[in-house]
Design a protein around this motif. Structure first.
Motif, PDB file in Angstrom:
ATOM      1  N   UNK A 179       9.589   1.924 -12.802  1.00 23.92           N
ATOM      2  CA  UNK A 179       9.278   2.519 -11.494  1.00 23.92           C
ATOM      3  C   UNK A 179       8.839   1.481 -10.479  1.00 23.92           C
ATOM      4  N   UNK A 180       9.301   0.243 -10.666  1.00 26.48           N
ATOM      5  CA  UNK A 180       8.848  -0.855  -9.800  1.00 26.48           C
ATOM      6  C   UNK A 180       9.945  -1.221  -8.811  1.00 26.48           C
ATOM      7  N   UNK A 181       9.542  -1.501  -7.560  1.00 19.09           N
ATOM      8  CA  UNK A 181      10.513  -1.942  -6.542  1.00 19.09           C
ATOM      9  C   UNK A 181       9.928  -3.106  -5.759  1.00 19.09           C
ATOM     10  N   UNK A 182      10.815  -3.820  -5.079  1.00 17.55           N
ATOM     11  CA  UNK A 182      10.399  -5.000  -4.305  1.00 17.55           C
ATOM     12  C   UNK A 182      10.723  -4.756  -2.830  1.00 17.55           C
ATOM     13  N   UNK A 183       9.785  -5.150  -1.970  1.00 13.51           N
ATOM     14  CA  UNK A 183       9.969  -4.983  -0.522  1.00 13.51           C
ATOM     15  C   UNK A 183       9.700  -6.302   0.179  1.00 13.51           C
ATOM     16  N   UNK A 184      10.337  -6.472   1.332  1.00 13.22           N
ATOM     17  CA  UNK A 184       9.976  -7.628   2.149  1.00 13.22           C
ATOM     18  C   UNK A 184       9.392  -7.091   3.468  1.00 13.22           C
ATOM     19  N   UNK A 185       8.154  -7.514   3.724  1.00 14.43           N
ATOM     20  CA  UNK A 185       7.402  -6.970   4.858  1.00 14.43           C
ATOM     21  C   UNK A 185       7.139  -8.105   5.849  1.00 14.43           C
ATOM     22  N   UNK A 186       7.468  -7.857   7.101  1.00 17.26           N
ATOM     23  CA  UNK A 186       7.212  -8.881   8.122  1.00 17.26           C
ATOM     24  C   UNK A 186       5.733  -8.947   8.454  1.00 17.26           C
ATOM     25  N   UNK A 187       5.245 -10.154   8.683  1.00 18.00           N
ATOM     26  CA  UNK A 187       3.874 -10.299   9.173  1.00 18.00           C
ATOM     27  C   UNK A 187       3.749  -9.571  10.504  1.00 18.00           C
ATOM     28  N   UNK A 188       2.575  -9.039  10.763  1.00 21.96           N
ATOM     29  CA  UNK A 188       2.369  -8.301  12.016  1.00 21.96           C
ATOM     30  C   UNK A 188       2.711  -6.827  11.896  1.00 21.96           C
TER      31      UNK A 188
END
Ligand SMILES: Cc1cc2nc3c(=O)[nH]c(=O)nc-3n(C[C@H](O)[C@H](O)[C@H](O)COP(=O)(O)OP(=O)(O)OC[C@H]3O[C@@H](n4cnc5c(N)ncnc54)[C@H](O)[C@@H]3O)c2cc1C
Length: 387
Positions: A179-188
């Motif tokens: 049940x694990x996923x990876x995300x890329x989150x922008x700073x700000x």
């Protein structure tokens, strides 16, 4: 079997060796003393085109692979382990994207990293889950075209200077590692903030902090790879980076031995240079044997990554290289400090810094114990192909 490096790799090594001697060595003690992120070192890497060594040319990299990055990190870590980590982060922060990301994500984050316009970090560890990566509790809930992230990450290298955050979260909390996923989150992004910045023992030039996610809304396009299939991506990413962590250990050990040998040639006791004493000469020989063994484990592990083998079957080779080289770094720093006697213990000499920096390597990217778990599992399963 060919143990020679290509002309391109030798040229890279020479370039980094010169840069490390001229620009990093004179700064290393100060970086440690102030604990400030060395922006000048980052800019020097950028100007020399070293931020995309391992990435393909189509995304602005040099296409010199993980072996190229290991060679560069080794040269830098001979003088400054923290600066070696800055290079390592160019891979750690992007490896999940490289292995499973969309074309848009690669163009944005990998190209940005290679060009030095973006800096990322990798956010897996939490206060309640380090070695047990599947035990994380950061949650990502899908709501229409968005995911909402909540949780706290800790000990994240480079987070305070990062502008993108690769975050590992649970999208199906009842399903364990499925049940694990990876995300890329922008700073700000609203809801993402930097928490406590740690005071640590070594590698002081790269800040380590919490990353706090509070109702942090990210578009569905921030998902890296496939929902609920992130655990494999995370493990493969860590596998592909372990040779580079090992290269930091290798470089640090080489730097410590080199310094100790030069010192022993100059320093006299009982009317002779220290380098005449067999007790110390044998200590140096031990260090050299271990360093040579570590070098080939590291290079071989890097070549396996460059062949595209980063899955479970190749994992023990990365673990062997990582555990061995990081422990060689600790043992070598320990012995080299001993050769300097009282001066080794003093801050006017670099050895106590090497000693403190080396200790980090046995913990990050999977502790030495976790590496032994991976290795022994493969031995008992019979999947190590040389058995
Ligand atoms: C300077 C620094 C930088 C870091 N940077 C990052 C980063 O950028 N991103 C990130 O996500 N994390 C980062 N980390 C976190 C690091 O990866 C974890 O600290 C590490 O994985 C260990 O987790 P833990 O600290 O929770 O220890 P624990 O998992 O609590 O382990 C404690 C001890 O128990 C042992 N242990 C645990 N399980 C087993 C087992 N099954 N068998 C035998 N022994 C076991 C461990 O080896 C260790 O000795 C960083 C850590 C440090 C110190």
């Amino acid at each position: 079997m060919d143990f020679r490096l290509s002309d391109e790799l030798r040229l890279l090594r020479e370039t980094v060796r010169r840069l490390a001697r001229e620009k990093i060595a004179p700064r290393a003690a100060e970086i440690d003393e102030t604990g400030e992120y060395p922006e000048d070192v980052f800019q020097a890497f950028k100007e020399a085109g070293l931020l995309g060594i391992c990435h393909p040319e189509e995304y602005g990299g040099s296409g010199l692979g993980t072996l190229g990055l290991c060679l560069a990190v080794e040269e830098v870590a001979k003088y400054c382990c923290a600066s070696g980590l800055i290079l390592l982060l160019t891979k750690l922060s992007t490896s999940a994207i490289a292995l499973g990301g969309s074309e848009d994500q690669k163009q944005k984050y990998i190209r940005g990293t290679c060009e030095g316009t973006r800096r990322g970090c990798f956010c897996l560890t939490e206060p309640g889950a380090g070695s047990d990566a599947a035990g994380i509790s950061t949650r990502a809930e899908r709501r229409g075209d968005y995911y909402v992230l909540n949780g706290t990450k800790c000990f994240i290298s480079g987070a305070p200077v990062a502008d993108f955050f690769v975050v590992v979260a649970k999208t199906n909390p009842g399903a364990g590692h499925r049940g694990v996923s990876v995300f890329v989150v922008d700073g700000g992004t609203p809801g993402l903030s930097i928490g406590k910045v740690e005071r640590k023992m070594g590698v002081k030039g790269v800040p380590v902090s919490e990353v706090i996610l509070e109702d942090c809304r990210v578009p569905a396009g921030a998902l890296v790879g496939v929902e609920n299939e992130g655990f494999k991506l995370v493990m493969s990413s860590l596998n592909s980076v372990r040779p580079v962590v090992a290269a930091r250990g290798l470089g640090l050990a080489e730097g410590a031995l080199q310094y100790a040998v030069e010192y022993a040639r100059q320093r006299r006791a009982f009317g002779r240079p220290l380098s005449d004493f067999q007790g110390l000469r044998w200590m140096m020989a031990e260090m050299a044997m271990e360093i040579e063994a570590a070098r080939w484990l590291v290079y071989r592990a890097a070549l396996i990554v460059d062949e595209g083998r980063v899955g479970r079957e190749a994992a023990p080779y990365f673990s062997i290289a990582k555990a061995y080289a990081s422990e060689v770094a600790v043992r070598t720093a320990h012995r080299a400090l001993q050769i300097l006697g009282g001066y080794g213990y003093m801050k006017d000499y670099p050895m106590e810094r090497f000693y403190r920096d080396a200790r980090q390597l046995m913990i990050v990217e999977g502790t030495s114990e976790i590496q032994r778990e991976i290795i022994s599992r493969a031995i008992v399963d019979g999947t190590l192909n040389w058995l």
